[in-house]
Design a protein around this motif. Sequence first.
Motif, PDB file in Angstrom:
ATOM      1  N   ARG A 224      -1.411   2.539   5.988  1.00 10.91           N
ATOM      2  CA  ARG A 224      -1.155   3.751   6.522  1.00 10.91           C
ATOM      3  C   ARG A 224       0.175   4.329   5.825  1.00 10.91           C
ATOM      4  O   ARG A 224       0.417   5.472   5.809  1.00 10.91           O
ATOM      5  CB  ARG A 224      -0.889   3.597   7.938  1.00 10.91           C
ATOM      6  N   ASP A 225       0.896   3.622   5.134  1.00  6.09           N
ATOM      7  CA  ASP A 225       2.228   4.114   4.581  1.00  6.09           C
ATOM      8  C   ASP A 225       2.046   4.655   2.959  1.00  6.09           C
ATOM      9  O   ASP A 225       2.495   5.556   2.730  1.00  6.09           O
ATOM     10  CB  ASP A 225       3.465   2.884   4.564  1.00  6.09           C
ATOM     11  N   PHE A 226       1.013   3.914   2.627  1.00  4.91           N
ATOM     12  CA  PHE A 226       0.801   4.272   1.093  1.00  4.91           C
ATOM     13  C   PHE A 226      -0.197   5.174   0.861  1.00  4.91           C
ATOM     14  O   PHE A 226      -1.120   5.207   1.561  1.00  4.91           O
ATOM     15  CB  PHE A 226       0.469   3.043   0.086  1.00  4.91           C
ATOM     16  N   ASP A 227      -0.335   5.987  -0.292  1.00  2.00           N
ATOM     17  CA  ASP A 227      -1.194   6.973  -0.196  1.00  2.00           C
ATOM     18  C   ASP A 227      -2.477   6.869  -1.074  1.00  2.00           C
ATOM     19  O   ASP A 227      -3.438   7.526  -1.354  1.00  2.00           O
ATOM     20  CB  ASP A 227      -0.209   8.285  -0.853  1.00  2.00           C
ATOM     21  N   PHE A 228      -2.200   5.828  -1.833  1.00  2.47           N
ATOM     22  CA  PHE A 228      -3.219   5.087  -2.736  1.00  2.47           C
ATOM     23  C   PHE A 228      -2.961   3.602  -3.125  1.00  2.47           C
ATOM     24  O   PHE A 228      -1.711   3.214  -2.782  1.00  2.47           O
ATOM     25  CB  PHE A 228      -3.726   5.848  -3.898  1.00  2.47           C
ATOM     26  N   ALA A 229      -3.861   3.105  -3.710  1.00  3.91           N
ATOM     27  CA  ALA A 229      -3.627   1.637  -4.348  1.00  3.91           C
ATOM     28  C   ALA A 229      -3.835   1.613  -5.524  1.00  3.91           C
ATOM     29  O   ALA A 229      -4.704   2.163  -6.407  1.00  3.91           O
ATOM     30  CB  ALA A 229      -4.390   0.766  -3.590  1.00  3.91           C
ATOM     31  N   VAL A 230      -3.217   0.509  -6.391  1.00  7.04           N
ATOM     32  CA  VAL A 230      -3.284   0.415  -7.664  1.00  7.04           C
ATOM     33  C   VAL A 230      -3.632  -1.381  -7.690  1.00  7.04           C
ATOM     34  O   VAL A 230      -2.749  -2.115  -7.167  1.00  7.04           O
ATOM     35  CB  VAL A 230      -2.291   0.662  -8.811  1.00  7.04           C
ATOM     36  N   ASN A 231      -4.783  -1.654  -8.516  1.00  2.77           N
ATOM     37  CA  ASN A 231      -4.892  -3.033  -8.377  1.00  2.77           C
ATOM     38  C   ASN A 231      -5.554  -3.695  -9.864  1.00  2.77           C
ATOM     39  O   ASN A 231      -6.150  -3.006 -10.544  1.00  2.77           O
ATOM     40  CB  ASN A 231      -6.296  -3.389  -7.547  1.00  2.77           C
ATOM     41  N   GLU A 232      -5.120  -4.799 -10.054  1.00  5.77           N
ATOM     42  CA  GLU A 232      -5.761  -5.701 -11.361  1.00  5.77           C
ATOM     43  C   GLU A 232      -6.324  -6.777 -10.963  1.00  5.77           C
ATOM     44  O   GLU A 232      -6.080  -7.509 -10.110  1.00  5.77           O
ATOM     45  CB  GLU A 232      -4.338  -6.232 -12.054  1.00  5.77           C
ATOM     46  N   GLN A 233      -7.781  -6.821 -11.450  1.00  6.91           N
ATOM     47  CA  GLN A 233      -8.230  -7.803 -11.405  1.00  6.91           C
ATOM     48  C   GLN A 233      -8.867  -8.490  -9.931  1.00  6.91           C
ATOM     49  O   GLN A 233      -9.024  -9.694  -9.945  1.00  6.91           O
ATOM     50  CB  GLN A 233      -7.802  -9.235 -12.123  1.00  6.91           C
ATOM     51  N   CYS A 234      -8.961  -7.596  -9.207  1.00  8.24           N
ATOM     52  CA  CYS A 234      -9.578  -8.057  -7.918  1.00  8.24           C
ATOM     53  C   CYS A 234     -11.246  -8.598  -7.955  1.00  8.24           C
ATOM     54  O   CYS A 234     -11.441  -9.223  -7.275  1.00  8.24           O
ATOM     55  CB  CYS A 234      -9.776  -6.961  -6.937  1.00  8.24           C
ATOM     56  N   ALA A 235     -11.921  -8.235  -8.761  1.00  6.75           N
ATOM     57  CA  ALA A 235     -13.127  -8.634  -9.400  1.00  6.75           C
ATOM     58  C   ALA A 235     -13.116 -10.076  -9.719  1.00  6.75           C
ATOM     59  O   ALA A 235     -13.875 -10.862  -9.348  1.00  6.75           O
ATOM     60  CB  ALA A 235     -13.959  -7.616 -10.346  1.00  6.75           C
ATOM     61  N   GLN A 236     -12.240 -10.230 -10.819  1.00  7.40           N
ATOM     62  CA  GLN A 236     -12.234 -11.722 -11.293  1.00  7.40           C
ATOM     63  C   GLN A 236     -11.781 -12.552 -10.290  1.00  7.40           C
ATOM     64  O   GLN A 236     -12.378 -13.643 -10.340  1.00  7.40           O
ATOM     65  CB  GLN A 236     -11.132 -11.417 -12.532  1.00  7.40           C
ATOM     66  N   TYR A 237     -11.001 -12.190  -9.302  1.00  5.28           N
ATOM     67  CA  TYR A 237     -10.629 -13.184  -8.080  1.00  5.28           C
ATOM     68  C   TYR A 237     -11.607 -12.941  -6.911  1.00  5.28           C
ATOM     69  O   TYR A 237     -10.847 -13.568  -6.104  1.00  5.28           O
ATOM     70  CB  TYR A 237      -8.979 -13.066  -7.983  1.00  5.28           C
ATOM     71  N   GLY A 238     -12.094 -12.260  -6.937  1.00  3.46           N
ATOM     72  CA  GLY A 238     -13.134 -12.196  -5.768  1.00  3.46           C
ATOM     73  C   GLY A 238     -12.537 -11.584  -4.518  1.00  3.46           C
ATOM     74  O   GLY A 238     -12.910 -11.717  -3.261  1.00  3.46           O
ATOM     75  N   GLU A 239     -11.437 -10.594  -4.591  1.00  7.22           N
ATOM     76  CA  GLU A 239     -10.728 -10.065  -3.699  1.00  7.22           C
ATOM     77  C   GLU A 239     -10.919  -8.451  -3.526  1.00  7.22           C
ATOM     78  O   GLU A 239     -10.344  -7.785  -2.620  1.00  7.22           O
ATOM     79  CB  GLU A 239      -9.364 -10.216  -4.338  1.00  7.22           C
ATOM     80  N   CYS A 240     -12.001  -7.852  -4.114  1.00  8.88           N
ATOM     81  CA  CYS A 240     -12.123  -6.306  -4.040  1.00  8.88           C
ATOM     82  C   CYS A 240     -12.309  -5.741  -2.776  1.00  8.88           C
ATOM     83  O   CYS A 240     -11.803  -4.688  -2.190  1.00  8.88           O
ATOM     84  CB  CYS A 240     -12.872  -5.704  -4.878  1.00  8.88           C
ATOM     85  N   GLU A 241     -12.768  -6.620  -1.836  1.00 18.00           N
ATOM     86  CA  GLU A 241     -13.282  -6.134  -0.419  1.00 18.00           C
ATOM     87  C   GLU A 241     -11.993  -6.025   0.288  1.00 18.00           C
ATOM     88  O   GLU A 241     -11.748  -5.259   1.310  1.00 18.00           O
ATOM     89  CB  GLU A 241     -13.947  -7.544   0.208  1.00 18.00           C
ATOM     90  N   LYS A 242     -10.741  -6.745  -0.023  1.00 13.68           N
ATOM     91  CA  LYS A 242      -9.587  -6.581   0.426  1.00 13.68           C
ATOM     92  C   LYS A 242      -9.074  -5.060   0.573  1.00 13.68           C
ATOM     93  O   LYS A 242      -8.095  -4.652   1.234  1.00 13.68           O
ATOM     94  CB  LYS A 242      -8.469  -7.602   0.325  1.00 13.68           C
ATOM     95  N   LEU A 243      -9.453  -4.320  -0.698  1.00 12.44           N
ATOM     96  CA  LEU A 243      -9.082  -3.088  -0.812  1.00 12.44           C
ATOM     97  C   LEU A 243      -9.576  -1.940  -0.020  1.00 12.44           C
ATOM     98  O   LEU A 243      -9.314  -0.945  -0.163  1.00 12.44           O
ATOM     99  CB  LEU A 243      -9.172  -2.802  -2.284  1.00 12.44           C
ATOM    100  N   THR A 244     -10.788  -2.510   0.650  1.00 11.14           N
ATOM    101  CA  THR A 244     -11.501  -1.342   1.255  1.00 11.14           C
ATOM    102  C   THR A 244     -10.597  -0.435   2.391  1.00 11.14           C
ATOM    103  O   THR A 244     -11.062   0.558   2.794  1.00 11.14           O
ATOM    104  CB  THR A 244     -12.864  -1.809   2.033  1.00 11.14           C
ATOM    105  N   PRO A 245      -9.974  -1.281   3.090  1.00 10.31           N
ATOM    106  CA  PRO A 245      -9.102  -0.283   3.864  1.00 10.31           C
ATOM    107  C   PRO A 245      -8.584   1.366   3.416  1.00 10.31           C
ATOM    108  O   PRO A 245      -8.517   2.067   4.113  1.00 10.31           O
ATOM    109  CB  PRO A 245      -7.728  -0.993   4.529  1.00 10.31           C
ATOM    110  N   PHE A 246      -8.093   1.032   2.115  1.00  9.83           N
ATOM    111  CA  PHE A 246      -7.757   2.331   1.675  1.00  9.83           C
ATOM    112  C   PHE A 246      -9.092   3.347   1.410  1.00  9.83           C
ATOM    113  O   PHE A 246      -8.724   4.538   2.016  1.00  9.83           O
ATOM    114  CB  PHE A 246      -7.118   2.046   0.101  1.00  9.83           C
ATOM    115  N   VAL A 247      -9.888   2.945   0.796  1.00  8.17           N
ATOM    116  CA  VAL A 247     -11.190   3.626   0.982  1.00  8.17           C
ATOM    117  C   VAL A 247     -11.503   4.215   2.309  1.00  8.17           C
ATOM    118  O   VAL A 247     -11.932   5.740   2.284  1.00  8.17           O
ATOM    119  CB  VAL A 247     -12.415   2.889   0.217  1.00  8.17           C
TER     120      VAL A 247
END
Length: 290
Positions: A224-247
């Motif tokens: 809720r604080d940040f306006d967007f996210a920047v991520n590196e390698q979430c797919a490689q480490y199987g972590e992309c689902e953790k970013l869905t709160p932003f979407v």
Amino acid sequence: MTGRPSRTGLLGALLLVLPLVLAGCSGSSPDDAPGDGDERPVDRMSAAPDGSAPPASRRWQPRPGLRWQWQLGGKVDTSVDVPVYDIDGFENSAETVAELHSRGRKVICYINAGAWEDFRPDHSEFPKSALGKNNKGWDGEKWLDIRRLDALRPIMAARIDMCRQKGFDAVEPDLTEGFRNRTGFALTAADQLAFNRMLVKLAHDRGLAIGLKNDLEQIPELVRDFDFAVNEQCAQYGECEKLTPFVKQNKAVFHVEYDLSPKEFCGTAGRLGLSSMKKKLELDAWRQPC
């Protein structure tokens, strides 16, 4: 870290008088047309007349699915046909930002927030007591004691002022998950939350959007604080689902992979609504988008 990722008038009057009209028209153009993807106009004022932060309705809000370019190494190639650029704040001039704006681009200002770099022009401003262990793998870089908000706030404020003065639309502060690294300091998750929220306030007080770099563990507390996210390698480490709160909050997630091929991550990225591409580790102009 330059060129290096972390392990990351009249119109104004009309905008104030006719916000509902503008809001109603904002979604009329395609998502990835140059300059699109935001339903809010940009405000680069440092503060409102009474000294308060500009209202959130005046900040740029990047939406999910926006195509982007991330270039921290070499002279910026301004010809890439994408609506969003993320470039180094120190190494690029107001003229470069203006050129990108003339092409209809939004521009994000990369700064290092969690580590000291000996090659930055403000490196002598940091107290030696706030410098910790070397950031392994990155020459001339040391972790910062992010608990020292009193010492770091004015330095980070000056950096974000620089971004605003050059005309950037947003800030990408890197290394915002030091509490999970061997920094030389006994940092806690609470320390990290306090530091990251300090960065948010500094950016928002200056009318700039701000992105959360990596720090997946704290997304539930910080989305809720940040306006967007920047991520590196979430797919490689199987972590992309953790970013869905932003979407889910209609906020963009700008994502890169370095080792995987696009066919290995673009399906997942598309399903989750991420803005994804493959980049080289040096983050030069080369890109292979989904």
